[in-house]
Design a protein around this motif. Structure first.
Motif, PDB file in Angstrom:
ATOM      1  N   ASN A  95      -8.673 -10.706 -10.496  1.00  0.00           N
ATOM      2  CA  ASN A  95      -8.300  -9.336 -10.841  1.00  0.00           C
ATOM      3  C   ASN A  95      -8.078  -8.542  -9.551  1.00  0.00           C
ATOM      4  OD1 ASN A  95      -7.860  -6.931 -12.152  1.00  0.00           O
ATOM      5  ND2 ASN A  95     -10.042  -6.499 -12.453  1.00  0.00           N
ATOM      6  N   VAL A  96      -6.833  -8.482  -9.118  1.00  0.00           N
ATOM      7  CA  VAL A  96      -6.508  -7.755  -7.885  1.00  0.00           C
ATOM      8  C   VAL A  96      -5.597  -6.581  -8.232  1.00  0.00           C
ATOM      9  CG1 VAL A  96      -6.807  -9.732  -6.355  1.00  0.00           C
ATOM     10  CG2 VAL A  96      -4.579  -9.333  -7.404  1.00  0.00           C
ATOM     11  N   GLN A  97      -5.820  -5.457  -7.555  1.00  0.00           N
ATOM     12  CA  GLN A  97      -5.035  -4.241  -7.780  1.00  0.00           C
ATOM     13  C   GLN A  97      -4.247  -3.906  -6.517  1.00  0.00           C
ATOM     14  OE1 GLN A  97      -5.094  -2.844 -10.791  1.00  0.00           O
ATOM     15  NE2 GLN A  97      -6.732  -4.167 -11.563  1.00  0.00           N
ATOM     16  N   ASP A  98      -3.080  -3.315  -6.705  1.00  0.00           N
ATOM     17  CA  ASP A  98      -2.252  -3.009  -5.530  1.00  0.00           C
ATOM     18  C   ASP A  98      -2.933  -2.028  -4.578  1.00  0.00           C
ATOM     19  OD1 ASP A  98      -2.023  -0.820  -7.194  1.00  0.00           O
ATOM     20  OD2 ASP A  98       0.175  -0.781  -7.230  1.00  0.00           O
ATOM     21  N   PHE A  99      -3.735  -1.095  -5.128  1.00  0.00           N
ATOM     22  CA  PHE A  99      -4.378  -0.088  -4.269  1.00  0.00           C
ATOM     23  C   PHE A  99      -5.558  -0.661  -3.472  1.00  0.00           C
ATOM     24  CE2 PHE A  99      -6.460   0.257  -8.430  1.00  0.00           C
ATOM     25  CZ  PHE A  99      -7.799   0.153  -8.088  1.00  0.00           C
ATOM     26  N   GLN A 100      -5.900  -1.927  -3.726  1.00  0.00           N
ATOM     27  CA  GLN A 100      -6.969  -2.568  -2.952  1.00  0.00           C
ATOM     28  C   GLN A 100      -6.444  -3.221  -1.667  1.00  0.00           C
ATOM     29  OE1 GLN A 100      -8.514  -5.010  -6.194  1.00  0.00           O
ATOM     30  NE2 GLN A 100     -10.307  -3.671  -6.384  1.00  0.00           N
ATOM     31  N   PHE A 101      -5.149  -3.268  -1.519  1.00  0.00           N
ATOM     32  CA  PHE A 101      -4.488  -3.690  -0.270  1.00  0.00           C
ATOM     33  C   PHE A 101      -5.033  -5.010   0.291  1.00  0.00           C
ATOM     34  CE2 PHE A 101      -3.998   1.019  -0.275  1.00  0.00           C
ATOM     35  CZ  PHE A 101      -2.620   1.051  -0.406  1.00  0.00           C
ATOM     36  N   PHE A 102      -4.878  -6.052  -0.503  1.00  0.00           N
ATOM     37  CA  PHE A 102      -5.203  -7.393  -0.006  1.00  0.00           C
ATOM     38  C   PHE A 102      -4.124  -7.837   0.983  1.00  0.00           C
ATOM     39  CE2 PHE A 102      -7.612  -7.245  -3.935  1.00  0.00           C
ATOM     40  CZ  PHE A 102      -8.781  -7.920  -3.610  1.00  0.00           C
ATOM     41  N   SER A 209      -8.241   5.221   4.246  1.00  0.00           N
ATOM     42  CA  SER A 209      -7.121   6.139   4.460  1.00  0.00           C
ATOM     43  C   SER A 209      -6.121   5.578   5.472  1.00  0.00           C
ATOM     44  CB  SER A 209      -7.644   7.497   4.940  1.00  0.00           C
ATOM     45  OG  SER A 209      -6.585   8.412   5.094  1.00  0.00           O
ATOM     46  N   ALA A 210      -6.636   4.969   6.530  1.00  0.00           N
ATOM     47  CA  ALA A 210      -5.749   4.404   7.560  1.00  0.00           C
ATOM     48  C   ALA A 210      -4.852   3.321   6.967  1.00  0.00           C
ATOM     49  CB  ALA A 210      -6.583   3.843   8.707  1.00  0.00           C
ATOM     50  N   VAL A 211      -5.445   2.452   6.131  1.00  0.00           N
ATOM     51  CA  VAL A 211      -4.661   1.373   5.518  1.00  0.00           C
ATOM     52  C   VAL A 211      -3.722   1.939   4.450  1.00  0.00           C
ATOM     53  CG1 VAL A 211      -4.794  -0.764   4.180  1.00  0.00           C
ATOM     54  CG2 VAL A 211      -6.432  -0.339   6.017  1.00  0.00           C
ATOM     55  N   PHE A 212      -4.210   2.908   3.692  1.00  0.00           N
ATOM     56  CA  PHE A 212      -3.382   3.519   2.646  1.00  0.00           C
ATOM     57  C   PHE A 212      -2.082   4.068   3.230  1.00  0.00           C
ATOM     58  CE2 PHE A 212      -1.893   7.339   0.497  1.00  0.00           C
ATOM     59  CZ  PHE A 212      -1.711   6.885  -0.798  1.00  0.00           C
ATOM     60  N   TRP A 213      -2.182   4.849   4.299  1.00  0.00           N
ATOM     61  CA  TRP A 213      -0.983   5.479   4.847  1.00  0.00           C
ATOM     62  C   TRP A 213      -0.089   4.485   5.577  1.00  0.00           C
ATOM     63  CZ3 TRP A 213       0.634   9.710   2.851  1.00  0.00           C
ATOM     64  CH2 TRP A 213      -0.283  10.610   2.296  1.00  0.00           C
ATOM     65  N   GLU A 214      -0.648   3.360   5.956  1.00  0.00           N
ATOM     66  CA  GLU A 214       0.163   2.316   6.593  1.00  0.00           C
ATOM     67  C   GLU A 214       0.897   1.467   5.562  1.00  0.00           C
ATOM     68  OE1 GLU A 214      -0.487  -1.654   9.401  1.00  0.00           O
ATOM     69  OE2 GLU A 214      -2.068  -0.151   9.281  1.00  0.00           O
ATOM     70  N   ARG A 215       0.270   1.255   4.397  1.00  0.00           N
ATOM     71  CA  ARG A 215       0.817   0.301   3.426  1.00  0.00           C
ATOM     72  C   ARG A 215       1.104   0.913   2.054  1.00  0.00           C
ATOM     73  NH1 ARG A 215      -2.992  -4.850   3.261  1.00  0.00           N
ATOM     74  NH2 ARG A 215      -1.348  -5.457   1.801  1.00  0.00           N
ATOM     75  N   CYS A 216       1.124   2.221   1.973  1.00  0.00           N
ATOM     76  CA  CYS A 216       1.263   2.863   0.654  1.00  0.00           C
ATOM     77  C   CYS A 216       2.575   2.507  -0.046  1.00  0.00           C
ATOM     78  CB  CYS A 216       1.101   4.374   0.769  1.00  0.00           C
ATOM     79  SG  CYS A 216       2.304   5.177   1.847  1.00  0.00           S
ATOM     80  N   ASN A 217       3.601   2.106   0.706  1.00  0.00           N
ATOM     81  CA  ASN A 217       4.875   1.747   0.071  1.00  0.00           C
ATOM     82  C   ASN A 217       4.780   0.488  -0.781  1.00  0.00           C
ATOM     83  OD1 ASN A 217       6.401   3.925   0.991  1.00  0.00           O
ATOM     84  ND2 ASN A 217       6.836   2.924   2.940  1.00  0.00           N
TER      85      ASN A 217
END
Length: 231
Positions: A95-102, A209-217
């Protein structure tokens, strides 16, 4: 006398000419006014009188749909019931979610695993009329399934390791709180954002937050999310 009659005639004639002149002048003035106020069959003098008691509202500028509304409908179309049933997946998928940024590599391995599973059950790709070149797409997808191989032991081990490298302790609730806090405080106010995300330390929120703004696309709903943050 003849002279007196002539003078009377002249006076009458002058009087008549004068009256005619005044009448013509009045008619000319009236005709001119009418021509000034009339254009293409419409009497604008009457419209002017009406305008003193009745405001004619200018045409309203057509309102264009805003960005948030457009994003909503695109998303609604994306999640609508497809004409072609979803392809099967292995019964024990993580169960992986996109917002978990694997790590992106994880999804390469998961796809390989899924394709091989479909091969083992003899799955045949249906033709999807909603996509461009459906016959070509069907053929290419079936080719990937037919040529699929199982994960090697090394790849299986790698997959298990990668499954620990996402933000596994971030739930959808945490993510929603993070997004709302960004909307409220702006992306740089980590202290206040951290206070809004229950159960997460400022350090955890800063890292996320750092990963979110780097990979949010990579997020499926990125247009909708950005519209929420930036409004």
């Amino acid at each position: 006398s003849l002279l007196e009659r002539g003078e009377r005639k002249t006076a009458e004639m002058n009087e008549r000419l004068q009256k005619m002149g005044e009448s013509s002048l009045r008619n000319f003035r009236m005709d001119t006014e009418q021509s000034l106020y009339k254009f293409e069959g419409e009497d604008y003098r009457e419209k002017q009188k009406l305008g003193m008691v009745e405001w004619i509202e200018p045409p309203k500028r057509e309102r264009k749909a805003n960005y948030a509304v457009d994003a909503y409908f695109r998303e609604a179309l994306r999640v609508s019931e497809p004409k072609v049933p979803k392809a099967p997946r292995p019964p024990k998928q993580p169960n992986v979610q996109d917002f978990q940024f694997f790590p992106p590599r994880l999804f390469e391995l998961l796809e390989k695993e899924i394709l091989y599973y479909r091969k083992t059950i003899g799955y045949k790709v249906p033709r999807n009329p909603d996509i461009p070149n459906p016959a070509v797409a069907q053929r290419e997808e079936q080719k990937k399934i037919d040529g699929a191989e199982p994960l090697t032991p090394e790849e299986t081990e790698e997959k298990e390791k990668l499954l620990t490298q996402g933000f596994t302790n971030w739930t959808k609730r945490d993510f929603n709180q993070f997004i709302k806090a960004n909307e409220k405080y702006g992306r740089d106010d980590i202290d206040n954002i951290a206070r809004e995300v229950e159960g997460k330390s400022p350090e955890e929120v800063m890292e996320y937050s750092a990963v979110f703004w780097e990979r949010c696309n990579e997020l499926q709903d990125i247009e909708k999310i950005m519209a929420q943050i930036e409004r």
